[in-house]
Scaffold this active site. Sequence first.
Site, mmCIF file in Angstrom:
data_model
loop_
_atom_site.group_PDB
_atom_site.id
_atom_site.type_symbol
_atom_site.label_atom_id
_atom_site.label_comp_id
_atom_site.label_asym_id
_atom_site.label_seq_id
_atom_site.Cartn_x
_atom_site.Cartn_y
_atom_site.Cartn_z
ATOM 1 N N CYS A 182 -2.702 4.351 2.289
ATOM 2 C CA CYS A 182 -2.861 5.808 2.347
ATOM 3 C C CYS A 182 -4.034 6.196 3.248
ATOM 4 C CB CYS A 182 -3.054 6.392 0.946
ATOM 5 S SG CYS A 182 -4.446 5.729 0.033
ATOM 6 N N CYS A 210 -1.191 2.747 -4.928
ATOM 7 C CA CYS A 210 -2.034 3.923 -5.144
ATOM 8 C C CYS A 210 -1.228 5.010 -5.860
ATOM 9 C CB CYS A 210 -2.548 4.428 -3.799
ATOM 10 S SG CYS A 210 -3.257 6.084 -3.836
ATOM 11 N N GLU A 211 -1.758 5.493 -6.975
ATOM 12 C CA GLU A 211 -1.007 6.477 -7.735
ATOM 13 C C GLU A 211 -1.021 7.860 -7.094
ATOM 14 O OE1 GLU A 211 -4.256 7.898 -11.093
ATOM 15 O OE2 GLU A 211 -2.955 6.201 -11.527
ATOM 16 N N HIS A 212 -1.882 8.084 -6.105
ATOM 17 C CA HIS A 212 -1.919 9.387 -5.445
ATOM 18 C C HIS A 212 -0.806 9.562 -4.420
ATOM 19 C CE1 HIS A 212 -6.502 9.810 -6.392
ATOM 20 N NE2 HIS A 212 -5.737 10.066 -7.425
ATOM 21 N N HIS A 213 -0.453 8.465 -3.726
ATOM 22 C CA HIS A 213 0.541 8.575 -2.652
ATOM 23 C C HIS A 213 1.707 7.601 -2.812
ATOM 24 C CE1 HIS A 213 -3.360 9.920 -0.893
ATOM 25 N NE2 HIS A 213 -2.598 10.899 -0.434
ATOM 26 N N GLN A 227 -8.135 1.929 -7.295
ATOM 27 C CA GLN A 227 -8.878 0.678 -7.183
ATOM 28 C C GLN A 227 -10.054 0.632 -8.155
ATOM 29 O OE1 GLN A 227 -9.788 -0.700 -3.211
ATOM 30 N NE2 GLN A 227 -11.543 -1.865 -3.915
ATOM 31 N N HIS A 247 -6.186 0.151 1.980
ATOM 32 C CA HIS A 247 -5.264 1.134 1.413
ATOM 33 C C HIS A 247 -4.388 1.732 2.508
ATOM 34 C CE1 HIS A 247 -7.293 1.726 -2.629
ATOM 35 N NE2 HIS A 247 -8.112 0.912 -1.987
#
Length: 204
Positions: free
Chosen positions: A154, A83-86, A124, A152
């Site tokens: 996250c 996941c590119e956010h976390h 995703q 996920h």
Amino acid sequence: MTPPFDRVRVEAAVRELLLGIGDDPDRPELMRTPSRVADAYTEFFRGIGTDAVAITRQGTVHAEDGDRGQLVIVRDVRFRSVCEHHLLPFIGVAHLAYAPGAELIGLGTLSRVLDAVASRPQLQERLGEQVAESIADGLDAQGVLVVLDAQHQCVTTRGERQSGSTTVTVAARGTLAEPAARSEAIALIAARGSGPGAEHEADA
């Protein structure tokens, strides 16, 4: 051009991260952590800069009309991404379907396309769209459907900690974007055979 993986910078960044969280990167248990993380990131992000359309095209073969069939489905292809956010992993299964045009694609090539697109910082939703686009463009298929079902970290390990939840996304192109055809393909993906060996068909 995508810059090459910079192991030295990754290791230095991990060392700074350990300092930032208040730990000591020089204690014996952590001394090799920067190197280990760099090893992991080499694998997790090896798809950055990879041309997934080219992978698709390399795996195609011309097929005569009678050999194509109407729909090809590969179910339960396991994948992992980050996941590119976390920068936490999400792990799941993909179901890949296409309606052939003039060419067929090796079934193993489909999983390589998925891996190439998944092995980079991702969302995703975008992952499914990029896989569908790569197959549609590289194969010139009449239709493509990509269904992803993933868990996920996250979501499962932070915040509200919904440890049992998964996320399902659907991406479609061409004829398989039409509601009736998409519904039929999704029903076939959900179906499971009852004959000998059916319990092992995901591993075939």
